[in-house]
Motif scaffolding. Sequence first.
Motif, PDB file in Angstrom:
ATOM      1  N   THR A 128      36.178  38.723  34.137  1.00 18.44           N
ATOM      2  CA  THR A 128      36.224  38.984  32.501  1.00 18.44           C
ATOM      3  C   THR A 128      36.241  37.521  31.711  1.00 18.44           C
ATOM      4  OG1 THR A 128      37.729  41.454  32.583  1.00 18.44           O
ATOM      5  CG2 THR A 128      38.181  39.525  31.039  1.00 18.44           C
ATOM      6  N   VAL A 129      35.994  37.894  30.773  1.00 25.19           N
ATOM      7  CA  VAL A 129      35.961  35.927  30.177  1.00 25.19           C
ATOM      8  C   VAL A 129      36.035  36.244  29.218  1.00 25.19           C
ATOM      9  CG1 VAL A 129      33.870  35.245  31.762  1.00 25.19           C
ATOM     10  CG2 VAL A 129      32.676  36.727  29.560  1.00 25.19           C
ATOM     11  N   TYR A 130      36.563  34.878  28.233  1.00 28.31           N
ATOM     12  CA  TYR A 130      37.187  34.469  26.774  1.00 28.31           C
ATOM     13  C   TYR A 130      36.137  33.675  26.021  1.00 28.31           C
ATOM     14  CZ  TYR A 130      39.347  32.410  23.429  1.00 28.31           C
ATOM     15  OH  TYR A 130      39.099  31.773  21.324  1.00 28.31           O
ATOM     16  N   LEU A 131      35.002  33.687  24.999  1.00 26.41           N
ATOM     17  CA  LEU A 131      34.105  33.234  24.858  1.00 26.41           C
ATOM     18  C   LEU A 131      34.956  33.320  22.819  1.00 26.41           C
ATOM     19  CD1 LEU A 131      32.483  36.145  25.585  1.00 26.41           C
ATOM     20  CD2 LEU A 131      30.955  34.369  25.926  1.00 26.41           C
ATOM     21  N   GLN A 132      34.091  31.727  22.897  1.00 32.77           N
ATOM     22  CA  GLN A 132      34.627  31.281  21.600  1.00 32.77           C
ATOM     23  C   GLN A 132      33.250  30.067  20.418  1.00 32.77           C
ATOM     24  OE1 GLN A 132      38.587  28.953  20.507  1.00 32.77           O
ATOM     25  NE2 GLN A 132      37.751  28.024  22.883  1.00 32.77           N
ATOM     26  N   GLY A 133      33.461  30.051  19.716  1.00 34.35           N
ATOM     27  CA  GLY A 133      32.184  29.749  19.509  1.00 34.35           C
ATOM     28  C   GLY A 133      31.383  29.709  17.691  1.00 34.35           C
ATOM     29  N   ASN A 134      30.347  29.385  17.187  1.00 31.42           N
ATOM     30  CA  ASN A 134      30.313  29.104  15.949  1.00 31.42           C
ATOM     31  C   ASN A 134      28.588  28.998  16.279  1.00 31.42           C
ATOM     32  OD1 ASN A 134      28.801  26.102  15.239  1.00 31.42           O
ATOM     33  ND2 ASN A 134      31.239  26.033  16.106  1.00 31.42           N
ATOM     34  N   TYR A 135      27.762  30.701  14.690  1.00 34.79           N
ATOM     35  CA  TYR A 135      26.130  30.441  14.640  1.00 34.79           C
ATOM     36  C   TYR A 135      26.652  30.451  13.447  1.00 34.79           C
ATOM     37  CZ  TYR A 135      25.811  31.636  19.947  1.00 34.79           C
ATOM     38  OH  TYR A 135      24.970  31.337  20.893  1.00 34.79           O
ATOM     39  N   THR A 136      25.082  29.718  13.171  1.00 35.74           N
ATOM     40  CA  THR A 136      24.242  30.131  12.038  1.00 35.74           C
ATOM     41  C   THR A 136      23.037  30.596  11.734  1.00 35.74           C
ATOM     42  OG1 THR A 136      25.333  27.600  11.066  1.00 35.74           O
ATOM     43  CG2 THR A 136      23.408  28.683  10.197  1.00 35.74           C
ATOM     44  N   ILE A 137      23.124  31.608  10.857  1.00 35.65           N
ATOM     45  CA  ILE A 137      22.248  32.764  10.703  1.00 35.65           C
ATOM     46  C   ILE A 137      21.038  32.270   9.139  1.00 35.65           C
ATOM     47  CG2 ILE A 137      21.274  34.628   9.809  1.00 35.65           C
ATOM     48  CD1 ILE A 137      23.991  36.076  11.194  1.00 35.65           C
ATOM     49  N   VAL A 168      33.750  36.056  12.032  1.00 34.04           N
ATOM     50  CA  VAL A 168      34.251  35.314  10.439  1.00 34.04           C
ATOM     51  C   VAL A 168      33.878  34.438   9.933  1.00 34.04           C
ATOM     52  CG1 VAL A 168      36.369  34.624   9.276  1.00 34.04           C
ATOM     53  CG2 VAL A 168      36.638  35.974  11.526  1.00 34.04           C
ATOM     54  N   PHE A 169      32.592  35.208   9.274  1.00 35.55           N
ATOM     55  CA  PHE A 169      32.036  34.103   8.254  1.00 35.55           C
ATOM     56  C   PHE A 169      32.473  33.165   6.734  1.00 35.55           C
ATOM     57  CE2 PHE A 169      28.945  37.124   9.632  1.00 35.55           C
ATOM     58  CZ  PHE A 169      27.910  36.354  10.022  1.00 35.55           C
ATOM     59  N   ASP A 170      31.897  32.402   7.094  1.00 37.57           N
ATOM     60  CA  ASP A 170      32.823  31.431   5.879  1.00 37.57           C
ATOM     61  C   ASP A 170      32.900  31.738   4.606  1.00 37.57           C
ATOM     62  OD1 ASP A 170      29.843  29.901   5.381  1.00 37.57           O
ATOM     63  OD2 ASP A 170      30.491  28.617   6.864  1.00 37.57           O
ATOM     64  N   GLU A 171      32.733  30.458   3.320  1.00 36.50           N
ATOM     65  CA  GLU A 171      32.889  30.718   2.440  1.00 36.50           C
ATOM     66  C   GLU A 171      30.994  30.423   1.446  1.00 36.50           C
ATOM     67  OE1 GLU A 171      34.387  26.547   2.403  1.00 36.50           O
ATOM     68  OE2 GLU A 171      34.515  28.118   3.559  1.00 36.50           O
ATOM     69  N   ASN A 172      30.489  29.992   2.285  1.00 39.66           N
ATOM     70  CA  ASN A 172      29.453  29.295   1.929  1.00 39.66           C
ATOM     71  C   ASN A 172      27.753  29.290   2.123  1.00 39.66           C
ATOM     72  OD1 ASN A 172      30.831  26.515   0.913  1.00 39.66           O
ATOM     73  ND2 ASN A 172      30.931  26.462   3.414  1.00 39.66           N
ATOM     74  N   ALA A 173      27.769  31.115   2.422  1.00 34.54           N
ATOM     75  CA  ALA A 173      26.295  31.975   2.761  1.00 34.54           C
ATOM     76  C   ALA A 173      25.445  32.164   1.220  1.00 34.54           C
ATOM     77  CB  ALA A 173      26.885  33.051   3.246  1.00 34.54           C
ATOM     78  N   THR A 174      24.508  32.037   1.252  1.00 29.86           N
ATOM     79  CA  THR A 174      23.773  31.600   0.188  1.00 29.86           C
ATOM     80  C   THR A 174      22.560  31.922   0.624  1.00 29.86           C
ATOM     81  OG1 THR A 174      21.960  29.959   1.353  1.00 29.86           O
ATOM     82  CG2 THR A 174      23.969  28.799   0.303  1.00 29.86           C
ATOM     83  N   GLY A 175      21.846  32.306  -0.929  1.00 29.47           N
ATOM     84  CA  GLY A 175      20.450  33.171  -0.938  1.00 29.47           C
ATOM     85  C   GLY A 175      20.326  34.498  -0.983  1.00 29.47           C
ATOM     86  N   LYS A 176      19.200  35.148   0.132  1.00 32.13           N
ATOM     87  CA  LYS A 176      20.124  36.535   0.797  1.00 32.13           C
ATOM     88  C   LYS A 176      21.122  36.832   1.764  1.00 32.13           C
ATOM     89  CE  LYS A 176      14.975  36.664   0.028  1.00 32.13           C
ATOM     90  NZ  LYS A 176      13.388  37.675   0.787  1.00 32.13           N
ATOM     91  N   LEU A 177      21.439  35.628   2.037  1.00 27.33           N
ATOM     92  CA  LEU A 177      22.720  35.991   2.763  1.00 27.33           C
ATOM     93  C   LEU A 177      23.981  35.526   2.485  1.00 27.33           C
ATOM     94  CD1 LEU A 177      21.175  33.754   6.396  1.00 27.33           C
ATOM     95  CD2 LEU A 177      21.210  36.480   5.318  1.00 27.33           C
ATOM     96  N   ALA A 178      23.699  35.761   0.840  1.00 30.96           N
ATOM     97  CA  ALA A 178      25.320  35.467   0.417  1.00 30.96           C
ATOM     98  C   ALA A 178      26.002  37.182   0.772  1.00 30.96           C
ATOM     99  CB  ALA A 178      24.860  35.185  -0.612  1.00 30.96           C
ATOM    100  N   PHE A 179      26.058  37.936   0.879  1.00 32.67           N
ATOM    101  CA  PHE A 179      26.372  38.973   0.935  1.00 32.67           C
ATOM    102  C   PHE A 179      27.201  39.054   2.385  1.00 32.67           C
ATOM    103  CE2 PHE A 179      23.199  40.109   4.074  1.00 32.67           C
ATOM    104  CZ  PHE A 179      23.370  40.930   4.923  1.00 32.67           C
ATOM    105  N   LEU A 180      27.026  37.942   3.146  1.00 33.48           N
ATOM    106  CA  LEU A 180      27.866  37.752   4.083  1.00 33.48           C
ATOM    107  C   LEU A 180      29.167  36.259   3.590  1.00 33.48           C
ATOM    108  CD1 LEU A 180      26.057  37.327   6.330  1.00 33.48           C
ATOM    109  CD2 LEU A 180      27.127  39.142   6.641  1.00 33.48           C
ATOM    110  N   GLU A 181      29.563  36.416   2.321  1.00 31.74           N
ATOM    111  CA  GLU A 181      29.972  35.607   1.707  1.00 31.74           C
ATOM    112  C   GLU A 181      31.454  35.268   2.023  1.00 31.74           C
ATOM    113  OE1 GLU A 181      31.232  33.652  -2.084  1.00 31.74           O
ATOM    114  OE2 GLU A 181      29.832  33.133  -1.761  1.00 31.74           O
ATOM    115  N   ASN A 182      32.409  35.439   2.697  1.00 29.30           N
ATOM    116  CA  ASN A 182      33.905  35.456   3.742  1.00 29.30           C
ATOM    117  C   ASN A 182      33.987  36.783   4.056  1.00 29.30           C
ATOM    118  OD1 ASN A 182      34.974  33.172   2.185  1.00 29.30           O
ATOM    119  ND2 ASN A 182      34.938  33.668  -0.101  1.00 29.30           N
ATOM    120  N   SER A 183      33.427  37.190   4.273  1.00 34.40           N
ATOM    121  CA  SER A 183      33.456  38.387   5.077  1.00 34.40           C
ATOM    122  C   SER A 183      33.681  39.187   6.385  1.00 34.40           C
ATOM    123  CB  SER A 183      31.475  39.403   5.078  1.00 34.40           C
ATOM    124  OG  SER A 183      30.819  38.451   5.912  1.00 34.40           O
TER     125      SER A 183
END
Length: 205
Positions: A128-137, A168-183
Amino acid sequence: MEWSIDGGDINPLILHIRPQIKACTLLCTLTISMFALAMFAFDQSSQTGFFVPNAFAVNDTGSLSDLSETLDLGTPFYMQHYQHNVSSPKSESEPNLYVNHTNDGLINGTLKVDSIGNNTETLRNNNTVYLQGNYTITTHNMDDASYNFQAIGQYGPDKSYESNGVAVFDENATGKLAFLENSVALYKVKIDADGGGDFYMWLLK
C-alpha cells in the motif's frame, strides 16, 4: 410552666412532636434523593455529549432535510488513457518522485487538455502506498485549473495497480475550466499488468 417527667401532661406534647419529626425526616430524605438523582443524570448526559450543540447521531440519513441517502457521482467529467510501467517504491524511506509528470485527457468527452504536475508516492505496508501532490490541467487555449490531491494506492501481485484519491481545486480556474473553481473531486486510477492505465475523475456536488 414546668413539665414533670412523671406528670400526666408530657405525653400529649411528645405525641404532637413525633409526627412533625417524621414529616421533616421524610422531606429531607426526598430532597437529598432528588438532588442525587439530578446530579447523576447531569453527569451521565455530560459523558454522552447530550448537551453538545449541532451533534447528530442518526442511522437514517433521509431524516436530515437536504442530505441524500445515496451519493450519485454520475459520469466522470475527466478521463485519461495512458501507458505507465508500474513500479512500487523500494522502501518507506525511498519514495517514488514524479516531477513534471505529463498526460493528456478529455474534459466532458470533447475538450482536450494536458495535465502536468508533481507527486510523491510513499510506501506504507502490504504493498500500500500514500500519494500526494499537485497538478494543473491546461486546454490548448491556455485555460487552466490546478488542484492538490491525496490518494491511497495498492500494488497487485501481477504488477497491476489501483488507487483512489481526492482532489481539491483552487480558486483560480479560468476560461472553459472555470467550473472547477473551488471544487472537490474524487478520482480512481487503474493500471493493468501490461501498463495500460485509466484515470477517471468525478465532481463531488
